[in-house]
Design a protein around this motif. Structure first.
Motif, PDB file in Angstrom:
ATOM      1  N   PRO A 105       0.793  -1.240   0.000  1.00  0.00           N
ATOM      2  CA  PRO A 105       0.000   0.000   0.000  1.00  0.00           C
ATOM      3  C   PRO A 105       0.820   1.284   0.000  1.00  0.00           C
ATOM      4  O   PRO A 105       0.395   2.289  -0.569  1.00  0.00           O
ATOM      5  CB  PRO A 105      -0.824  -0.123   1.294  1.00  0.00           C
ATOM      6  CG  PRO A 105      -0.981  -1.597   1.487  1.00  0.00           C
ATOM      7  CD  PRO A 105       0.306  -2.204   1.008  1.00  0.00           C
ATOM      8  N   LEU A 106       2.005   1.267   0.611  1.00  0.00           N
ATOM      9  CA  LEU A 106       2.829   2.471   0.648  1.00  0.00           C
ATOM     10  C   LEU A 106       3.670   2.640  -0.608  1.00  0.00           C
ATOM     11  O   LEU A 106       4.310   3.676  -0.788  1.00  0.00           O
ATOM     12  CB  LEU A 106       3.731   2.452   1.879  1.00  0.00           C
ATOM     13  CG  LEU A 106       3.017   2.501   3.227  1.00  0.00           C
ATOM     14  CD1 LEU A 106       4.028   2.474   4.364  1.00  0.00           C
ATOM     15  CD2 LEU A 106       2.141   3.750   3.329  1.00  0.00           C
TER      16      LEU A 106
ATOM     17  N   VAL B 280       1.226   3.702  -4.919  1.00  0.00           N
ATOM     18  CA  VAL B 280       0.995   5.039  -5.476  1.00  0.00           C
ATOM     19  C   VAL B 280       2.184   5.468  -6.332  1.00  0.00           C
ATOM     20  O   VAL B 280       2.025   6.024  -7.416  1.00  0.00           O
ATOM     21  CB  VAL B 280       0.744   6.063  -4.353  1.00  0.00           C
ATOM     22  CG1 VAL B 280       0.655   7.472  -4.933  1.00  0.00           C
ATOM     23  CG2 VAL B 280      -0.534   5.726  -3.614  1.00  0.00           C
TER      24      VAL B 280
ATOM     25  N   HIS C 258      -6.162  12.925   0.192  1.00  0.00           N
ATOM     26  CA  HIS C 258      -6.150  11.471   0.036  1.00  0.00           C
ATOM     27  C   HIS C 258      -4.721  10.956  -0.182  1.00  0.00           C
ATOM     28  O   HIS C 258      -4.317   9.943   0.398  1.00  0.00           O
ATOM     29  CB  HIS C 258      -7.034  11.058  -1.139  1.00  0.00           C
ATOM     30  CG  HIS C 258      -8.479  11.302  -0.908  1.00  0.00           C
ATOM     31  ND1 HIS C 258      -9.407  11.426  -1.920  1.00  0.00           N
ATOM     32  CD2 HIS C 258      -9.191  11.482   0.248  1.00  0.00           C
ATOM     33  CE1 HIS C 258     -10.589  11.655  -1.412  1.00  0.00           C
ATOM     34  NE2 HIS C 258     -10.499  11.693  -0.098  1.00  0.00           N
TER      35      HIS C 258
ATOM     36  N   VAL D  94      -2.534   8.325   2.269  1.00  0.00           N
ATOM     37  CA  VAL D  94      -1.969   7.052   1.840  1.00  0.00           C
ATOM     38  C   VAL D  94      -0.485   6.995   2.135  1.00  0.00           C
ATOM     39  O   VAL D  94       0.034   5.989   2.640  1.00  0.00           O
ATOM     40  CB  VAL D  94      -2.195   6.845   0.326  1.00  0.00           C
ATOM     41  CG1 VAL D  94      -1.394   5.647  -0.171  1.00  0.00           C
ATOM     42  CG2 VAL D  94      -3.673   6.627   0.031  1.00  0.00           C
TER      43      VAL D  94
END
Length: 222
Positions: A174-175, A178, A217, A221
């Motif tokens: 998840p990190l 992006v 957002h 994140v």
């Protein structure tokens, strides 16, 4: 009482006897073969070539000769070197470590295989649901349209070194995800103009990904 000389002789005899017994046990003990799984054994035939670092730096003619091409000199369109052909052992320790190479590289099932192979196939029983979802995505539509910049499975997930998503080093953690998206979209998405060229105070030209990362957002994140 036993004298010092006798004690030394006795100790020497005991040590000698122990050495002989240890040597006999070593000689008569059954040899233990190193167990190799069927998968590892079958993958070794691929790594006989792809496990050699030099394969990534070979000229096209030598690569063609390795796969038994009829005319190794007819390689005008082949890339000069292909570093990705070299597969090191640590690269095979990801989530696919228990798979055979030919489970994904099905066109390499028979040797010698063609010099140019199609991309590895993820469209198997392993990822049937994911492939169904991907087929409906804008990425899949871009691939079908022949867009050279369109991503495939390995673009976002990695290739031979795919790690589970919970691993901090995984591309799909998840990190990290992006940044994976940003690397591609920053490079291939046209920049959005925040103000017209005639504006008195022209704002900075920024990409959609940069805008997202600076948003509430994006910050949450990261």
């Amino acid at each position: 009482m036993i004298g010092n000389r006798q004690r030394r002789i006795c100790l020497h005899n005991h040590l000698g006897l122990g050495f002989v017994l240890a040597l006999v046990m070593l000689l008569v003990a059954p040899a233990r073969a190193v167990e190799i799984s069927d998968v590892e054994l079958e993958n070794r035939r691929c790594l006989n070539c792809h496990g050699q670092q030099k394969i990534g730096q070979m000229p096209p003619e030598e690569r063609a000769a390795m796969v038994g091409a009829k005319d190794p000199t007819a390689q005008a369109d082949a890339p000069g070197t292909r570093p990705a052909l070299y597969i090191s052992s640590p690269m095979l320790m990801g989530v696919h470590k228990d798979l055979r190479c030919v489970d994904c590289h099905q066109a390499a099932s028979e040797l010698p295989h063609p010099q140019v192979l199609p991309p590895a196939s993820c469209n198997t029983s392993c990822h049937a649901d994911q492939m169904t979802g991907f087929a409906k995505s804008s990425h899949a539509k871009a691939v079908a349209a022949g867009n050279a910049d369109a991503p495939n499975c390995s673009t976002c997930h990695g290739a031979h070194d795919i790690l589970p998503a919970h691993d901090r080093n995984a591309l799909t953690h998840p990190l990290n995800v992006v940044k994976v998206c940003a690397n591609c979209h920053d490079e291939h998405t046209p920049l959005s103009q925040q103000a017209s060229e005639t504006s008195a105070m022209q704002k900075e030209t920024r990409s959609p990904v940069t805008e997202y990362l600076d948003s509430t957002h994006g910050k949450a994140v990261m």
